[in-house]
Design a protein around this motif. Structure first.
Motif, PDB file in Angstrom:
ATOM      1  N   MET A   1       0.844  -1.183   0.000  1.00  0.00           N
ATOM      2  CA  MET A   1       0.000   0.000   0.000  1.00  0.00           C
ATOM      3  C   MET A   1       0.885   1.241   0.000  1.00  0.00           C
ATOM      4  O   MET A   1       1.758   1.394   0.834  1.00  0.00           O
ATOM      5  CB  MET A   1      -0.890  -0.044   1.236  1.00  0.00           C
ATOM      6  N   SER A   2       0.669   2.119  -0.950  1.00  0.00           N
ATOM      7  CA  SER A   2       1.506   3.319  -1.048  1.00  0.00           C
ATOM      8  C   SER A   2       0.971   4.421  -0.137  1.00  0.00           C
ATOM      9  O   SER A   2      -0.214   4.489   0.169  1.00  0.00           O
ATOM     10  CB  SER A   2       1.569   3.805  -2.495  1.00  0.00           C
ATOM     11  N   GLU A   3       1.872   5.272   0.264  1.00  0.00           N
ATOM     12  CA  GLU A   3       1.529   6.366   1.165  1.00  0.00           C
ATOM     13  C   GLU A   3       0.877   7.499   0.385  1.00  0.00           C
ATOM     14  O   GLU A   3       1.306   7.842  -0.718  1.00  0.00           O
ATOM     15  CB  GLU A   3       2.806   6.864   1.834  1.00  0.00           C
ATOM     16  N   GLN A   4      -0.168   8.092   0.945  1.00  0.00           N
ATOM     17  CA  GLN A   4      -0.817   9.235   0.314  1.00  0.00           C
ATOM     18  C   GLN A   4      -0.110  10.513   0.747  1.00  0.00           C
ATOM     19  O   GLN A   4       0.388  10.609   1.864  1.00  0.00           O
ATOM     20  CB  GLN A   4      -2.286   9.303   0.703  1.00  0.00           C
ATOM     21  N   LYS A   5      -0.062  11.478  -0.162  1.00  0.00           N
ATOM     22  CA  LYS A   5       0.496  12.779   0.182  1.00  0.00           C
ATOM     23  C   LYS A   5      -0.299  13.857  -0.529  1.00  0.00           C
ATOM     24  O   LYS A   5      -0.997  13.599  -1.496  1.00  0.00           O
ATOM     25  CB  LYS A   5       1.978  12.864  -0.173  1.00  0.00           C
ATOM     26  N   GLU A   6      -0.199  15.069  -0.024  1.00  0.00           N
ATOM     27  CA  GLU A   6      -0.890  16.201  -0.631  1.00  0.00           C
ATOM     28  C   GLU A   6       0.113  17.026  -1.419  1.00  0.00           C
ATOM     29  O   GLU A   6       1.234  17.265  -0.965  1.00  0.00           O
ATOM     30  CB  GLU A   6      -1.546  17.056   0.443  1.00  0.00           C
ATOM     31  N   ILE A   7      -0.308  17.427  -2.609  1.00  0.00           N
ATOM     32  CA  ILE A   7       0.526  18.290  -3.448  1.00  0.00           C
ATOM     33  C   ILE A   7      -0.283  19.511  -3.859  1.00  0.00           C
ATOM     34  O   ILE A   7      -1.511  19.465  -3.943  1.00  0.00           O
ATOM     35  CB  ILE A   7       1.059  17.550  -4.697  1.00  0.00           C
ATOM     36  N   ILE A   8       0.418  20.608  -4.094  1.00  0.00           N
ATOM     37  CA  ILE A   8      -0.228  21.833  -4.575  1.00  0.00           C
ATOM     38  C   ILE A   8      -0.352  21.731  -6.091  1.00  0.00           C
ATOM     39  O   ILE A   8       0.630  21.514  -6.787  1.00  0.00           O
ATOM     40  CB  ILE A   8       0.581  23.071  -4.177  1.00  0.00           C
ATOM     41  N   THR A   9      -1.574  21.870  -6.581  1.00  0.00           N
ATOM     42  CA  THR A   9      -1.816  21.758  -8.019  1.00  0.00           C
ATOM     43  C   THR A   9      -2.278  23.065  -8.646  1.00  0.00           C
ATOM     44  O   THR A   9      -2.268  23.198  -9.865  1.00  0.00           O
ATOM     45  CB  THR A   9      -2.882  20.690  -8.299  1.00  0.00           C
ATOM     46  N   HIS A  10      -2.679  24.012  -7.835  1.00  0.00           N
ATOM     47  CA  HIS A  10      -3.248  25.260  -8.355  1.00  0.00           C
ATOM     48  C   HIS A  10      -3.029  26.363  -7.320  1.00  0.00           C
ATOM     49  O   HIS A  10      -3.190  26.127  -6.128  1.00  0.00           O
ATOM     50  CB  HIS A  10      -4.754  25.072  -8.604  1.00  0.00           C
ATOM     51  N   VAL A  11      -2.668  27.551  -7.785  1.00  0.00           N
ATOM     52  CA  VAL A  11      -2.500  28.705  -6.903  1.00  0.00           C
ATOM     53  C   VAL A  11      -3.246  29.891  -7.505  1.00  0.00           C
ATOM     54  O   VAL A  11      -3.155  30.150  -8.712  1.00  0.00           O
ATOM     55  CB  VAL A  11      -1.007  29.074  -6.712  1.00  0.00           C
ATOM     56  N   THR A  12      -3.990  30.588  -6.670  1.00  0.00           N
ATOM     57  CA  THR A  12      -4.628  31.846  -7.051  1.00  0.00           C
ATOM     58  C   THR A  12      -3.929  32.963  -6.290  1.00  0.00           C
ATOM     59  O   THR A  12      -3.793  32.893  -5.066  1.00  0.00           O
ATOM     60  CB  THR A  12      -6.120  31.852  -6.704  1.00  0.00           C
ATOM     61  N   VAL A  13      -3.451  33.977  -7.015  1.00  0.00           N
ATOM     62  CA  VAL A  13      -2.796  35.135  -6.413  1.00  0.00           C
ATOM     63  C   VAL A  13      -3.765  36.308  -6.488  1.00  0.00           C
ATOM     64  O   VAL A  13      -4.289  36.630  -7.559  1.00  0.00           O
ATOM     65  CB  VAL A  13      -1.474  35.473  -7.141  1.00  0.00           C
ATOM     66  N   PHE A  14      -4.023  36.945  -5.349  1.00  0.00           N
ATOM     67  CA  PHE A  14      -4.904  38.106  -5.268  1.00  0.00           C
ATOM     68  C   PHE A  14      -4.025  39.349  -5.166  1.00  0.00           C
ATOM     69  O   PHE A  14      -3.423  39.621  -4.129  1.00  0.00           O
ATOM     70  CB  PHE A  14      -5.824  37.995  -4.047  1.00  0.00           C
ATOM     71  N   TRP A  15      -3.940  40.091  -6.268  1.00  0.00           N
ATOM     72  CA  TRP A  15      -3.113  41.310  -6.300  1.00  0.00           C
ATOM     73  C   TRP A  15      -3.817  42.438  -5.562  1.00  0.00           C
ATOM     74  O   TRP A  15      -3.192  43.194  -4.835  1.00  0.00           O
ATOM     75  CB  TRP A  15      -2.839  41.721  -7.741  1.00  0.00           C
TER      76      TRP A  15
END
Length: 68
Positions: A1-15
């Motif tokens: 069983m492989s370990e789950q991890k969280e990755i960043i896939t999207h970023v919103t920048v508020f200028w």
């Protein structure tokens, strides 16, 4: 069983309240102060790099996805 991890896939920048930028398909993201100012460096799967000076950003939001 492989370990789950969280990755960043999207970023919103508020200028400001009227202006945002969207970044997706992210393969690398870092936040540092290496150039003498706070910056976010984003690289996408096309190897395009965006450098964002965080002094000019009101806020940013990242979307996390769970992968195995």
């Amino acid at each position: 069983m492989s370990e789950q991890k969280e990755i960043i896939t999207h970023v919103t920048v508020f200028w400001n309240e009227d202006s945002t930028s969207e970044y997706d398909d992210i393969v690398a993201l870092s936040i540092d102060n290496d150039m003498g100012y706070p910056r976010m460096v984003i690289r996408d799967s096309n190897n395009i790099v965006e450098v964002i000076n965080l002094d000019f950003v009101q806020a940013y939001q990242a979307k996390l996805e769970t992968v195995q």
